[in-house]
Design a protein around this motif. Sequence first.
Motif, PDB file in Angstrom:
ATOM      1  N   SER A  29       0.804  -1.224   0.000  1.00 55.12           N
ATOM      2  CA  SER A  29       0.000   0.000   0.000  1.00 55.12           C
ATOM      3  C   SER A  29       0.835   1.270   0.000  1.00 55.12           C
ATOM      4  CB  SER A  29      -0.970  -0.003   1.177  1.00 55.12           C
ATOM      5  OG  SER A  29      -0.255  -0.102   2.399  1.00 55.12           O
ATOM      6  N   ARG A  30       1.999   1.269   0.651  1.00 61.68           N
ATOM      7  CA  ARG A  30       2.837   2.473   0.705  1.00 61.68           C
ATOM      8  C   ARG A  30       4.114   2.365  -0.107  1.00 61.68           C
ATOM      9  NH1 ARG A  30       3.065   3.153   6.966  1.00 61.68           N
ATOM     10  NH2 ARG A  30       0.906   2.639   7.349  1.00 61.68           N
ATOM     11  N   ASN A  31       4.334   1.256  -0.763  1.00 63.61           N
ATOM     12  CA  ASN A  31       5.571   1.025  -1.500  1.00 63.61           C
ATOM     13  C   ASN A  31       5.238   0.580  -2.917  1.00 63.61           C
ATOM     14  OD1 ASN A  31       6.084  -0.155   1.560  1.00 63.61           O
ATOM     15  ND2 ASN A  31       7.620   1.292   0.830  1.00 63.61           N
ATOM     16  N   ARG A  32       4.885   1.552  -3.726  1.00 65.55           N
ATOM     17  CA  ARG A  32       4.377   1.322  -5.074  1.00 65.55           C
ATOM     18  C   ARG A  32       5.499   0.991  -6.062  1.00 65.55           C
ATOM     19  NH1 ARG A  32      -0.772   0.750  -4.074  1.00 65.55           N
ATOM     20  NH2 ARG A  32      -1.389   1.469  -6.108  1.00 65.55           N
ATOM     21  N   ASN A  42      15.831   6.092  -1.122  1.00 62.92           N
ATOM     22  CA  ASN A  42      15.166   5.929   0.175  1.00 62.92           C
ATOM     23  C   ASN A  42      13.727   5.446   0.050  1.00 62.92           C
ATOM     24  OD1 ASN A  42      17.377   6.836   1.827  1.00 62.92           O
ATOM     25  ND2 ASN A  42      17.019   8.828   0.899  1.00 62.92           N
ATOM     26  N   THR A  43      13.191   5.412  -1.166  1.00 60.05           N
ATOM     27  CA  THR A  43      11.875   4.824  -1.403  1.00 60.05           C
ATOM     28  C   THR A  43      12.086   3.490  -2.101  1.00 60.05           C
ATOM     29  OG1 THR A  43      11.617   5.903  -3.557  1.00 60.05           O
ATOM     30  CG2 THR A  43      10.779   7.091  -1.609  1.00 60.05           C
ATOM     31  N   TYR A  44      11.095   2.614  -2.039  1.00 62.90           N
ATOM     32  CA  TYR A  44      11.268   1.296  -2.654  1.00 62.90           C
ATOM     33  C   TYR A  44       9.925   0.665  -2.968  1.00 62.90           C
ATOM     34  CZ  TYR A  44      10.343  -0.197   2.127  1.00 62.90           C
ATOM     35  OH  TYR A  44       9.765  -0.365   3.370  1.00 62.90           O
ATOM     36  N   TRP A  45       9.939  -0.187  -3.997  1.00 57.41           N
ATOM     37  CA  TRP A  45       8.802  -1.036  -4.332  1.00 57.41           C
ATOM     38  C   TRP A  45       8.880  -2.266  -3.445  1.00 57.41           C
ATOM     39  CZ3 TRP A  45       9.878  -5.692  -7.409  1.00 57.41           C
ATOM     40  CH2 TRP A  45       8.745  -6.469  -7.637  1.00 57.41           C
ATOM     41  N   LEU A  46       7.743  -2.661  -2.900  1.00 61.62           N
ATOM     42  CA  LEU A  46       7.630  -3.872  -2.092  1.00 61.62           C
ATOM     43  C   LEU A  46       6.379  -4.593  -2.551  1.00 61.62           C
ATOM     44  CD1 LEU A  46       8.669  -5.516   0.406  1.00 61.62           C
ATOM     45  CD2 LEU A  46       7.081  -4.141   1.785  1.00 61.62           C
ATOM     46  N   THR A  47       6.474  -5.909  -2.729  1.00 62.66           N
ATOM     47  CA  THR A  47       5.349  -6.644  -3.305  1.00 62.66           C
ATOM     48  C   THR A  47       4.131  -6.741  -2.404  1.00 62.66           C
ATOM     49  OG1 THR A  47       6.353  -8.725  -2.573  1.00 62.66           O
ATOM     50  CG2 THR A  47       6.725  -8.051  -4.858  1.00 62.66           C
ATOM     51  N   ALA A  48       4.294  -6.699  -1.092  1.00 65.68           N
ATOM     52  CA  ALA A  48       3.121  -6.883  -0.237  1.00 65.68           C
ATOM     53  C   ALA A  48       3.353  -6.349   1.163  1.00 65.68           C
ATOM     54  CB  ALA A  48       2.757  -8.361  -0.144  1.00 65.68           C
ATOM     55  N   ASP A  49       2.262  -5.916   1.779  1.00 62.94           N
ATOM     56  CA  ASP A  49       2.300  -5.549   3.188  1.00 62.94           C
ATOM     57  C   ASP A  49       2.399  -6.831   4.017  1.00 62.94           C
ATOM     58  OD1 ASP A  49       1.898  -2.706   2.872  1.00 62.94           O
ATOM     59  OD2 ASP A  49      -0.173  -3.173   2.325  1.00 62.94           O
ATOM     60  N   ARG A  50       2.866  -6.699   5.242  1.00 68.25           N
ATOM     61  CA  ARG A  50       3.002  -7.844   6.141  1.00 68.25           C
ATOM     62  C   ARG A  50       1.664  -8.576   6.259  1.00 68.25           C
ATOM     63  NH1 ARG A  50       6.037  -6.365  11.124  1.00 68.25           N
ATOM     64  NH2 ARG A  50       7.745  -6.847   9.751  1.00 68.25           N
ATOM     65  N   GLY A  51       1.719  -9.892   6.142  1.00 70.00           N
ATOM     66  CA  GLY A  51       0.532 -10.719   6.241  1.00 70.00           C
ATOM     67  C   GLY A  51      -0.195 -10.924   4.914  1.00 70.00           C
ATOM     68  N   ARG A  52       0.224 -10.242   3.867  1.00 68.57           N
ATOM     69  CA  ARG A  52      -0.407 -10.373   2.548  1.00 68.57           C
ATOM     70  C   ARG A  52       0.562 -10.923   1.498  1.00 68.57           C
ATOM     71  NH1 ARG A  52      -5.130  -7.117   1.399  1.00 68.57           N
ATOM     72  NH2 ARG A  52      -5.958  -6.412   3.370  1.00 68.57           N
ATOM     73  N   GLU A  53       1.691 -11.440   1.947  1.00 74.24           N
ATOM     74  CA  GLU A  53       2.690 -11.950   1.026  1.00 74.24           C
ATOM     75  C   GLU A  53       2.151 -13.133   0.239  1.00 74.24           C
ATOM     76  OE1 GLU A  53       3.105 -11.941   4.371  1.00 74.24           O
ATOM     77  OE2 GLU A  53       4.848 -10.739   4.887  1.00 74.24           O
ATOM     78  N   ARG A  54       2.627 -13.242  -0.997  1.00 74.69           N
ATOM     79  CA  ARG A  54       2.358 -14.440  -1.789  1.00 74.69           C
ATOM     80  C   ARG A  54       3.672 -14.894  -2.396  1.00 74.69           C
ATOM     81  NH1 ARG A  54       1.588 -13.436  -7.427  1.00 74.69           N
ATOM     82  NH2 ARG A  54       1.228 -11.242  -7.822  1.00 74.69           N
ATOM     83  N   ALA A  55       3.720 -16.145  -2.767  1.00 71.57           N
ATOM     84  CA  ALA A  55       4.974 -16.748  -3.215  1.00 71.57           C
ATOM     85  C   ALA A  55       5.480 -16.149  -4.521  1.00 71.57           C
ATOM     86  CB  ALA A  55       4.770 -18.254  -3.373  1.00 71.57           C
ATOM     87  N   TYR A  56       6.789 -16.275  -4.722  1.00 71.62           N
ATOM     88  CA  TYR A  56       7.409 -15.918  -5.989  1.00 71.62           C
ATOM     89  C   TYR A  56       6.807 -16.766  -7.093  1.00 71.62           C
ATOM     90  CZ  TYR A  56      11.202 -13.129  -3.975  1.00 71.62           C
ATOM     91  OH  TYR A  56      11.931 -12.150  -3.362  1.00 71.62           O
TER      92      TYR A  56
END
Length: 185
Positions: A29-32, A42-56
């Motif tokens: 949600s905050r790491n587009r 200092n900003t970064y893309w992240l695939t998922a918030d904690r608890g919403r991760e899905r596998a590679y």
Amino acid sequence: TSAQFDGLMFDNRIMRKLGAEVRADQEASRNRASDAIDGNPNTYWLTADRGRERAYPHELVITFPKAVPMTGLVCMNRQNDREHKGDICDYVIEVSDDGQSWKELLTGKLESTFAPQTIDFGKTVTTRHLKLRALGGFGNDMTAALAEWDIHDTKIEVGDLADAAAQPDIRLGKPTELLAYCPTL
């Protein structure tokens, strides 16, 4: 010499100068996805918030307004996590002229490090669409993260790019030390 000094740096605003757009298969949600090409380590893309991760696998796709020549990529992992959460290990780089039919360019492994890493294509490639397919990370981490993703060794004309000229030019160095290596499976 100044040429040698410039060889130690990369232009982390190149994607903006080229008018690149980015999309990802998943983003927090905050790491587009746009954080991976914004020129700010200092900003970064992240695939998922904690608890919403899905596998590679996870995907990040860049689209340029017109085809761009390049000899490689410069990647910088997330800079704010001591555990290196989201660092990508195994990857595939793909290219496309139309954004629909993809051709595998190369596969490889990245290190888990805070330093920028260069992915050398071994030749000049001209493409309009570029895909990073992250196949795996380090340990049990299912997320992928990337602070910067820039093309390497392109020659562009920026004289008519007012936005680029208005921004300060921040350059980042090449890696000098590898902190951790991708485990061999």
